[in-house]
Scaffold this motif. Structure first.
Motif, PDB file in Angstrom:
ATOM      1  N   GLU A 185      -7.217   2.949   4.314  1.00 41.41           N
ATOM      2  CA  GLU A 185      -6.520   2.002   3.439  1.00 41.41           C
ATOM      3  C   GLU A 185      -6.157   0.712   4.175  1.00 41.41           C
ATOM      4  OE1 GLU A 185      -5.472   2.125   0.244  1.00 41.41           O
ATOM      5  OE2 GLU A 185      -5.775   4.206  -0.391  1.00 41.41           O
ATOM      6  N   ILE A 234      -0.174   6.818   4.966  1.00 38.16           N
ATOM      7  CA  ILE A 234      -1.106   5.729   4.677  1.00 38.16           C
ATOM      8  C   ILE A 234      -2.376   5.965   5.493  1.00 38.16           C
ATOM      9  CG2 ILE A 234      -1.493   3.242   4.750  1.00 38.16           C
ATOM     10  CD1 ILE A 234       1.471   2.816   4.468  1.00 38.16           C
ATOM     11  N   ILE A 240       0.838  -1.202   0.000  1.00 34.29           N
ATOM     12  CA  ILE A 240       0.000   0.000   0.000  1.00 34.29           C
ATOM     13  C   ILE A 240       0.870   1.248   0.000  1.00 34.29           C
ATOM     14  CG2 ILE A 240      -1.691   1.322   1.334  1.00 34.29           C
ATOM     15  CD1 ILE A 240      -2.748  -1.378   2.393  1.00 34.29           C
TER      16      ILE A 240
END
Length: 258
Positions: free
Chosen positions: A252, A248, A185
């Motif tokens: 997510e 992040i 990610i």
């Protein structure tokens, strides 16, 4: 609004893992009050011309309503970051480091302040990024100059459990096996922000990751929006490029939250 709710959820989970509060208290997510204080120390010749002297300044938070042992643990962790470069690996208070910095300036310049060429300075700002309920996340920005081509600057994150003073790490927040998923990610976000194709080499774009493979580092903070990974200058990019950030969002990684 959703990012704040998720952040509060992270805080609640961190606290629940320590088993120190009941469910009703956990739902409050009230911020821990704090006061910003300043410590300043200058060389004797600063009164005449601050452009030809040495200064040492630290801005730091003092939290209210927490155990005194935890307050001492937080201060010790701040001191441990600010001791880097001043005490040969031994943790000293920033007051001690300030006196050492001024003494080093005096020893270097001797009787002639002009010997320094330019003013020496050290400044540190300890910023509160998150202080909801049980999680205190601090970013410590330091900048110093004691000669050379340019100042040195860095940001280090500290994440602290407010009821115990213990460090909070990714393992305390995310489910086992998270590392590969989190790295994937993070790389996607990194490439999107810098408009790099999925197959583009990092090195050919002036980023220096080991073996040319994206990696998350161990310098991160739990902000209200998400987990912020912070790479200081020179870590993965040239000094001229400045620091590198990868945020992040909690949205997510909601499936990986404990």
């Amino acid at each position: 609004m959703r990012s704040y709710i998720l952040a509060a959820g992270v805080v609640s989970l961190l606290f629940a893992s320590c088993g120190k509060k009941d469910a009703q208290q956990e739902e409050k997510h009230e911020p821990i009050p704090f006061e910003l204080k300043n410590y300043k120390l200058y060389s004797d010749n600063c009164a005449g011309d601050t452009a030809k002297c040495a200064s040492y300044e630290v801005s730091y938070p003092v939290f209210a309503g927490i155990d005194s042992a935890v307050s001492k643990a937080i201060r010790y962790k701040i001191d441990s970051v600010l001791s880097i470069g001043f005490s040969e690996g031994m943790v000293q208070s920033f007051e001690q480091n300030g006196r050492l910095f001024i003494d080093q300036y005096k020893e270097f310049t001797g009787e002639d302040p002009e010997a320094a060429g330019a003013a020496w300075y050290y400044s540190a700002n300890v910023n509160v990024e998150n202080n909801a309920d049980s999680l205190i996340s601090l970013s410590i920005y330091t900048e110093d100059y004691s000669g050379g081509a340019h100042p040195n600057a860095a940001t280090i994150f500290l994440n602290i459990q407010a009821q115990t003073g213990a460090r909070v790490q990714l393992n305390n927040v995310l489910k086992p096996g998270y590392k590969d998923a989190l790295t994937k990610i993070g790389e996607r976000i990194f490439r999107e922000q810098r408009q790099l194709a999925d197959t583009a080499s990092f090195k050919s774009n002036a980023f220096d990751f080991p073996d040319d493979k994206f990696q998350l580092n161990n310098n991160y903070g739990f902000t209200k929006e998400g987990i912020l990974f912070y790479y200081n200058s020179y870590e993965v990019a040239p000094y001229a490029a400045g620091p590198t950030e990868v945020l992040i969002p909690y949205t997510e990684i909601k499936d990986w939250l404990q």
